[in-house]
Design a protein around this motif. Structure first.
Motif: not given
Length: 407
Positions: A87, A91, A200-202, A212-213, A251, A298, A337, A339
């Motif tokens: 990940y 990024d 994307i954000n599991s 997970y991502r 997402n 998340q 998590n 953003d």
């Protein structure tokens, strides 16, 4: 009749649980082994590929896309570290590097991909470019992974042009997918087109509680390709997202990948090389988000450990039938998590709100704690709900069996 003290009752109950919780590990393997890399496959002698991908940065013209399928399981103790490396490389955006997390025990399509196509033995395993390269185990440095990605990105690819167009119906939650594939080679081309639909954000989290991502949700297209020189073929599909609530279009990410029909033998367990599979190299890919709005938060429970006997906040052993036991005063730890810069958490036991926490600042796998107090016996449901600054939510639940005497 002699009465038992509280300590004796706890001891007797613990013995009963331990006897019933004889260690039964899952039938797949989670190993912390020294990684081994498959040898380089030969690169086709043809021009580099084209992809219509507006989301890609201006990478060096020599770089081709690198596609990573990260095989993991929520019970794998050693998956979190290499997942974090993958990940992080994504990024940093140094390479045209794309990740999909195949969570074996949460998604039947991920399980089928890993067992049928990759003959997976254990976790973690990283399959790069359709299995051209395999990393088995977790004891690997970030620099080693980057070197492999760089080598794959410098491979020449056949001139297969791929485009992807997505549209989302707000009223019906139906995703319409259109892909176009053109063979710009002088020879005919055979391959397979897959369009991975990814969260994307599991909603799922790993053994350490880290969400997970880029987790595989489903395929919107999975079809064989047969193209004559200069030929273009178009493919369409409709996927009904209303059947998979909760679904947030912001997402969702679609990644279309063309795999070559040609194969080369690889092993999913190097260097032992006991599990053979046929690797199909990635010839081109393109990716696109469905929406462009704020991602949801998340949340994952890192403690107690699911499917284990937990004694006073410490995981002790796997249980016989996968139940999660909590004995003694226990801290419920969650990792979050987001953003944004604000989060609100609500902790519930059996839908009864027990505690609310609000926090500001960077929320990157940040830990929060709620303590389970006694007396609490029998089966209960833990639920943690997260809210971000825009009102988007995420929640996770865990069914636990408890024996907590003291308040």
């Amino acid at each position: 009749m002699c009465k038992l003290s509280k300590r004796e009752i706890i001891a007797v109950f613990t013995v009963i649980i331990v006897i019933g919780g004889i260690v039964f590990f899952p039938h797949y393997i989670s190993e912390d082994v020294t990684p081994f890399y498959q040898p380089d496959s030969s690169s086709p002698n043809s021009s580099s590929n084209e992809t219509d991908n507006e989301n890609n940065p201006a990478y060096e013209t020599m770089y081709s896309p690198v596609f990573c399928e990260f095989a993991s399981s929520t019970t794998c103790k050693y998956c979190s570290e290499i997942g974090g490396i993958l990940y992080e490389i994504y990024d940093e955006n140094k390479y045209p590097f794309y990740v999909v997390s195949l969570v074996y025990d949460k998604n039947t399509l991920a399980k089928k991909r890993l067992t049928d196509d990759y003959n997976v033995l254990g976790f973690p395993t990283v399959f790069l470019n359709g299995g051209e390269k395999v990393i088995y185990g977790s004891d690997v440095d970030k620099s080693e992974v980057e070197n492999i990605i760089r080598l794959l990105a410098k491979q020449k690819k056949p001139a297969i042009k791929l485009s992807l167009s997505l549209s989302w119906d707000e009223n019906t939650s139906v995703l319409h997918t259109e892909t176009s594939v053109t063979n710009n080679e002088s020879n005919s081309y055979e391959g397979v087109l897959k369009v991975y639909l990814i969260e994307i954000n599991s909603r799922w989290y790993d053994y350490d509680g880290k969400p997970y991502r880029f987790a595989l949700h489903t395929y919107t297209l999975d079809t064989r390709l047969s193209l004559e020189p200069g030929e273009t073929k178009n493919f369409t599909s409709d996927w009904d997202g209303s059947e998979y609530e909760p679904i947030d279009k912001d997402n969702l990410l679609a990644t279309a990948v063309v795999f070559s029909q040609d194969t080369v033998n690889r092993y999913s367990d190097p260097p032992d090389n006991t599990h053979l599979f046929s690797a199909h190299s990635v010839d081109t890919l393109v990716t696109q988000r469905i929406g462009g709005g704020n991602l949801p938060p998340q949340v994952g429970i890192s403690s107690p450990k699911k499917g284990m006997f937990n004694l006073r906040s410490k995981p002790f052993m796997w249980t016989l039938f996968g139940s999660t036991w909590v004995v003694g005063k226990t801290d419920v730890n969650v990792l979050v998590n987001d953003d944004g810069s604000f989060i609100k958490l609500e902790f519930y036991v059996d839908n009864t709100l027990k505690q609310t926490i609000s926090d500001r600042g960077r929320i990157n796998n940040k830990q929060y704690t709620f303590t389970l107090h006694g007396p609490l016996f029998g089966q209960h449901t833990l639920k943690v709900k997260a809210y971000d600054s825009e009102g988007k939510t995420a929640e996770t639940k865990m069914i636990i069996k408890t024996f907590i005497l003291l308040p």
